[in-house]
Design a protein around this motif. Structure first.
Motif, PDB file in Angstrom:
ATOM      1  N   TYR A 355       0.847  -1.188   0.000  1.00 23.57           N
ATOM      2  CA  TYR A 355       0.000   0.000   0.000  1.00 23.57           C
ATOM      3  C   TYR A 355       0.886   1.243   0.000  1.00 23.57           C
ATOM      4  N   GLY A 356       1.947   1.196   0.810  1.00 24.71           N
ATOM      5  CA  GLY A 356       2.888   2.303   0.817  1.00 24.71           C
ATOM      6  C   GLY A 356       3.497   2.520  -0.551  1.00 24.71           C
ATOM      7  N   TYR A 383      10.873  16.405  -3.913  1.00 25.39           N
ATOM      8  CA  TYR A 383      10.030  16.391  -2.718  1.00 25.39           C
ATOM      9  C   TYR A 383      10.303  15.103  -1.956  1.00 25.39           C
ATOM     10  N   PHE A 384      10.462  15.216  -0.631  1.00 19.68           N
ATOM     11  CA  PHE A 384      10.653  14.050   0.222  1.00 19.68           C
ATOM     12  C   PHE A 384       9.419  13.876   1.105  1.00 19.68           C
ATOM     13  N   THR A 385       8.990  12.627   1.275  1.00 20.43           N
ATOM     14  CA  THR A 385       7.891  12.334   2.182  1.00 20.43           C
ATOM     15  C   THR A 385       8.394  12.373   3.623  1.00 20.43           C
ATOM     16  N   VAL A 386       7.672  13.081   4.493  1.00 24.08           N
ATOM     17  CA  VAL A 386       8.066  13.166   5.904  1.00 24.08           C
ATOM     18  C   VAL A 386       7.023  12.526   6.827  1.00 24.08           C
ATOM     19  N   GLU A 387       5.825  12.291   6.305  1.00 23.68           N
ATOM     20  CA  GLU A 387       4.793  11.703   7.164  1.00 23.68           C
ATOM     21  C   GLU A 387       3.688  11.090   6.302  1.00 23.68           C
ATOM     22  N   THR A 388       3.249   9.877   6.664  1.00 23.55           N
ATOM     23  CA  THR A 388       2.089   9.267   6.006  1.00 23.55           C
ATOM     24  C   THR A 388       1.201   8.626   7.058  1.00 23.55           C
ATOM     25  N   THR A 389      -0.079   8.644   6.789  1.00 22.64           N
ATOM     26  CA  THR A 389      -1.049   7.908   7.595  1.00 22.64           C
ATOM     27  C   THR A 389      -1.892   7.078   6.647  1.00 22.64           C
ATOM     28  N   VAL A 390      -1.759   5.750   6.748  1.00 27.37           N
ATOM     29  CA  VAL A 390      -2.485   4.841   5.864  1.00 27.37           C
ATOM     30  C   VAL A 390      -3.575   4.143   6.654  1.00 27.37           C
ATOM     31  N   CYS A 418      -0.809  15.485   0.015  1.00 30.57           N
ATOM     32  CA  CYS A 418      -1.752  14.753  -0.834  1.00 30.57           C
ATOM     33  C   CYS A 418      -2.622  13.842   0.020  1.00 30.57           C
ATOM     34  N   VAL A 419      -3.862  13.711  -0.403  1.00 28.51           N
ATOM     35  CA  VAL A 419      -4.752  12.694   0.157  1.00 28.51           C
ATOM     36  C   VAL A 419      -5.089  11.734  -0.976  1.00 28.51           C
ATOM     37  N   HIS A 420      -4.795  10.444  -0.764  1.00 25.55           N
ATOM     38  CA  HIS A 420      -5.012   9.424  -1.784  1.00 25.55           C
ATOM     39  C   HIS A 420      -6.126   8.470  -1.337  1.00 25.55           C
ATOM     40  N   GLU A 421      -6.924   8.020  -2.281  1.00 29.56           N
ATOM     41  CA  GLU A 421      -7.901   6.961  -2.064  1.00 29.56           C
ATOM     42  C   GLU A 421      -7.667   5.859  -3.091  1.00 29.56           C
ATOM     43  N   MET A 422      -7.478   4.630  -2.620  1.00 30.68           N
ATOM     44  CA  MET A 422      -7.346   3.499  -3.530  1.00 30.68           C
ATOM     45  C   MET A 422      -8.690   2.806  -3.642  1.00 30.68           C
ATOM     46  N   LYS A 423      -9.185   2.669  -4.872  1.00 29.87           N
ATOM     47  CA  LYS A 423     -10.510   2.104  -5.106  1.00 29.87           C
ATOM     48  C   LYS A 423     -10.430   0.870  -6.004  1.00 29.87           C
ATOM     49  N   ARG A 424     -11.275  -0.106  -5.712  1.00 32.87           N
ATOM     50  CA  ARG A 424     -11.434  -1.240  -6.617  1.00 32.87           C
ATOM     51  C   ARG A 424     -12.222  -0.752  -7.820  1.00 32.87           C
ATOM     52  N   LEU A 425     -11.671  -0.960  -9.014  1.00 34.98           N
ATOM     53  CA  LEU A 425     -12.277  -0.392 -10.208  1.00 34.98           C
ATOM     54  C   LEU A 425     -13.627  -1.032 -10.506  1.00 34.98           C
ATOM     55  N   GLU A 426     -13.763  -2.308 -10.155  1.00 38.77           N
ATOM     56  CA  GLU A 426     -14.982  -3.047 -10.494  1.00 38.77           C
ATOM     57  C   GLU A 426     -16.229  -2.445  -9.850  1.00 38.77           C
ATOM     58  N   ASP A 427     -16.123  -2.072  -8.562  1.00 45.68           N
ATOM     59  CA  ASP A 427     -17.313  -1.585  -7.862  1.00 45.68           C
ATOM     60  C   ASP A 427     -17.120  -0.230  -7.176  1.00 45.68           C
ATOM     61  N   GLU A 429     -15.381   0.505  -4.562  1.00 48.67           N
ATOM     62  CA  GLU A 429     -15.179   0.462  -3.115  1.00 48.67           C
ATOM     63  C   GLU A 429     -13.818   1.045  -2.744  1.00 48.67           C
ATOM     64  N   ILE A 430     -13.784   1.896  -1.721  1.00 50.82           N
ATOM     65  CA  ILE A 430     -12.523   2.440  -1.227  1.00 50.82           C
ATOM     66  C   ILE A 430     -11.846   1.373  -0.373  1.00 50.82           C
ATOM     67  N   MET A 431     -10.637   0.982  -0.756  1.00 51.49           N
ATOM     68  CA  MET A 431      -9.943  -0.119  -0.102  1.00 51.49           C
ATOM     69  C   MET A 431      -8.889   0.378   0.880  1.00 51.49           C
ATOM     70  N   ALA A 432      -8.378   1.592   0.654  1.00 52.64           N
ATOM     71  CA  ALA A 432      -7.387   2.173   1.559  1.00 52.64           C
ATOM     72  C   ALA A 432      -7.270   3.664   1.271  1.00 52.64           C
ATOM     73  N   THR A 433      -6.826   4.414   2.277  1.00 50.10           N
ATOM     74  CA  THR A 433      -6.574   5.845   2.105  1.00 50.10           C
ATOM     75  C   THR A 433      -5.194   6.182   2.649  1.00 50.10           C
ATOM     76  N   CYS A 434      -4.652   7.288   2.192  1.00 46.17           N
ATOM     77  CA  CYS A 434      -3.333   7.724   2.661  1.00 46.17           C
ATOM     78  C   CYS A 434      -3.286   9.247   2.700  1.00 46.17           C
ATOM     79  N   ASP A 435      -2.877   9.773   3.846  1.00 49.70           N
ATOM     80  CA  ASP A 435      -2.606  11.210   4.000  1.00 49.70           C
ATOM     81  C   ASP A 435      -1.090  11.355   3.995  1.00 49.70           C
ATOM     82  N   GLN A 436      -0.550  12.037   2.997  1.00 49.58           N
ATOM     83  CA  GLN A 436       0.897  12.088   2.779  1.00 49.58           C
ATOM     84  C   GLN A 436       1.388  13.533   2.757  1.00 49.58           C
TER      85      GLN A 436
END
Length: 470
Positions: A355-356, A383-390, A418-427, A429-436
């Motif tokens: 996921y990361g 740009y360097f990532t300094v913090e993520t919340t998954v 950035c705020v990311h949402e990972m979704k299953r394309l078929e339906d 559904e949000i499967m995971a989120t990340c605040d980066q």
């Protein structure tokens, strides 16, 4: 523009060709008189649809249209490529070529999947022999990249070049065999190992399982990423290939091999080999073995891809032709891909570390969109990532197609959030989120700094588009 391929003969090889073309956006027209052709090709396509997209870290083209036809004449209509994959009988192949050339356009590449016949033999009796070449694949065609391309003096070099260009566009590696020879190149090499294997079984030296172990636990691994001669060059040490030949060349005169002799395939030997093979893997169906084979190939080729070597280099080059920057939109579609088998863990779902990775890949697409790409790194900034919340919200399994939707929610000064949402394309559904949270840095000082004006303006524009103040 959509292109059309005609597949004549829809067995395992023909079905594999259909999958390779179809999944690369070609329309595919199939002729096969076998009443079970729809089912057989459908099963091969199912495996191909699952497997091939796992090699890539981006979406493949939209799948082409598949159609079945009752005659060769209908199948080849409008085709830009014709692939013959009928059984290995020369008389049958020549009859097929005569029939299809009565209906297809002149100059269309007609490739034969033959593993043994030379192109000059195939061209005999043909109306336009100059259009017929050998394009010999390896099973499964939808994963294995090598295609042996063999022509004769009758073939215009321009047609051969066009054929190789088409194959490269499918993510394949065309190996142009300079002179025609029975069984081409790769099958002759495999035949040598096969002959030795038959003798080892017949003489009671080893079982089929032990021979397979000898290959897959030793030189098979080396061959997958270096081939034969490069492996032996290393074996020669600092002095290289010349020293290797001087040291081990005399062994070629020793009576180690039976390459020029073949054991008689008596009923007793056939029964012995079949029984050992059943004991080795008879507990698995052919479809189970195909899935196992495909999963192993995907994982190995993705490992080579990470290193940029052999088949992995080929996938990277093809992937570059498939990948496009996300469009300026709310949200950005920063990832569209299939989850590969090597991303799963002991529980059978996607490992949390992956996921990361997918969110990191999404962030790189956002960075590229604002101008912080490879060239920007060469200028000395990033740009360097300094913090993520998954947050993990649903299981993700191999073979699922997912999208990551990204929004820039903070884009002022050194900060890019950035705020990311990972979704299953078929339906959906949000499967995971990340605040980066990322910070802009100088690669020279390795400390934070403000971005140049052009990048800062693009970041601010994205933040504004996504509803936050820059």
């Amino acid at each position: 523009m959509t292109r059309t391929a005609a597949i004549i003969g829809g067995g395992v090889i023909g079905g594999g060709w259909a999958a390779r073309f179809l999944l690369n956006g070609w329309d595919v027209r199939i002729f096969d008189p076998d009443p079970a052709a729809h089912r057989k090709i459908g099963e091969v396509l199912e495996n191909g649809r699952r497997a091939l997209p796992m090699l890539y870290d981006c979406a493949m083209p939209a799948e082409g249209r598949l159609s079945f036809h009752d005659s060769i004449a209908d199948a080849v209509k409008g085709a830009a490529w014709i692939q013959e994959s009928v059984p290995e009988r020369l008389e049958l192949k020549r009859k097929v070529f005569q029939t299809l050339q009565a209906h297809c356009a002149a100059g269309v590449v007609i490739g034969s999947s033959t593993s043994g016949f030379k192109p000059s033999e195939l061209q005999g009796c043909a109306t336009r022999p100059e259009d017929i070449i050998v394009t010999h694949p390896f099973n499964p065609v939808y994963l294995m990249p090598l295609i042996e391309v063999v022509g004769t003096d009758r073939n215009d070099p321009a047609l051969l070049d066009r054929a190789k260009q088409t194959l490269r566009g499918l993510g394949l590696h065309p190996l142009h065999v300079r002179r025609e020879i029975d069984a081409h190149i790769a099958d002759r090499l495999m035949e040598a190992v096969w002959r030795e294997g038959l003798w080892l079984v017949k003489d009671g030296i080893a079982t089929t399982a032990e021979i397979d172990d000898a290959i897959r636990y030793s030189f098979g691994l080396r061959w997958a990423q270096m081939g034969l001669f490069e492996v032996f060059r290393i074996a020669g040490g600092e002095a290289g290939m010349r020293h290797f030949i001087e040291q081990f060349g005399p062994a070629l005169q020793w009576p180690w091999t039976k390459l020029m002799d073949v054991p008689e395939l008596t009923d007793e030997l056939v029964d012995m080999i079949a029984e050992q093979s059943d004991a080795q893997s008879g507990h698995l169906s052919i479809r189970d073995l195909e899935r196992k084979r495909d999963g192993n190939l995907i994982a190995m080729m993705r490992a080579l891809k990470q290193q940029g070597n052999a088949a992995g280099r080929l996938i990277l080059d093809h992937q570059d032709t498939l990948r496009h920057l996300p469009a300026m939109a709310d949200p950005l579609v920063s990832q569209n891909r299939v989850v590969p088998v090597d991303w799963t863990d002991m529980n059978g779902h996607m490992n949390e570390g992956r996921y990361g990775q997918i969110f990191s890949d999404a962030a790189e697409e956002v960075m590229a969109l604002v101008g912080a790409d490879d060239d920007y790194v060469a200028r000395g900034f990033s740009y360097f990532t300094v913090e993520t919340t998954v947050k993990y919200l649903a299981e993700t399994h191999a073979g699922e197609r997912v999208e990551v939707h990204s929004r820039v929610v903070e884009g002022a000064g050194k900060k890019l959030r950035c705020v990311h949402e990972m979704k299953r394309l078929e339906d959906g559904e949000i499967m995971a989120t990340c605040d980066q949270l990322m910070l802009h840095v100088s690669l020279e000082t390795r400390r934070t700094c403000d971005p140049p004006e052009d990048v800062a303006d693009r970041v601010a524009a994205l933040a504004a588009l996504h509803g936050r103040k820059g």
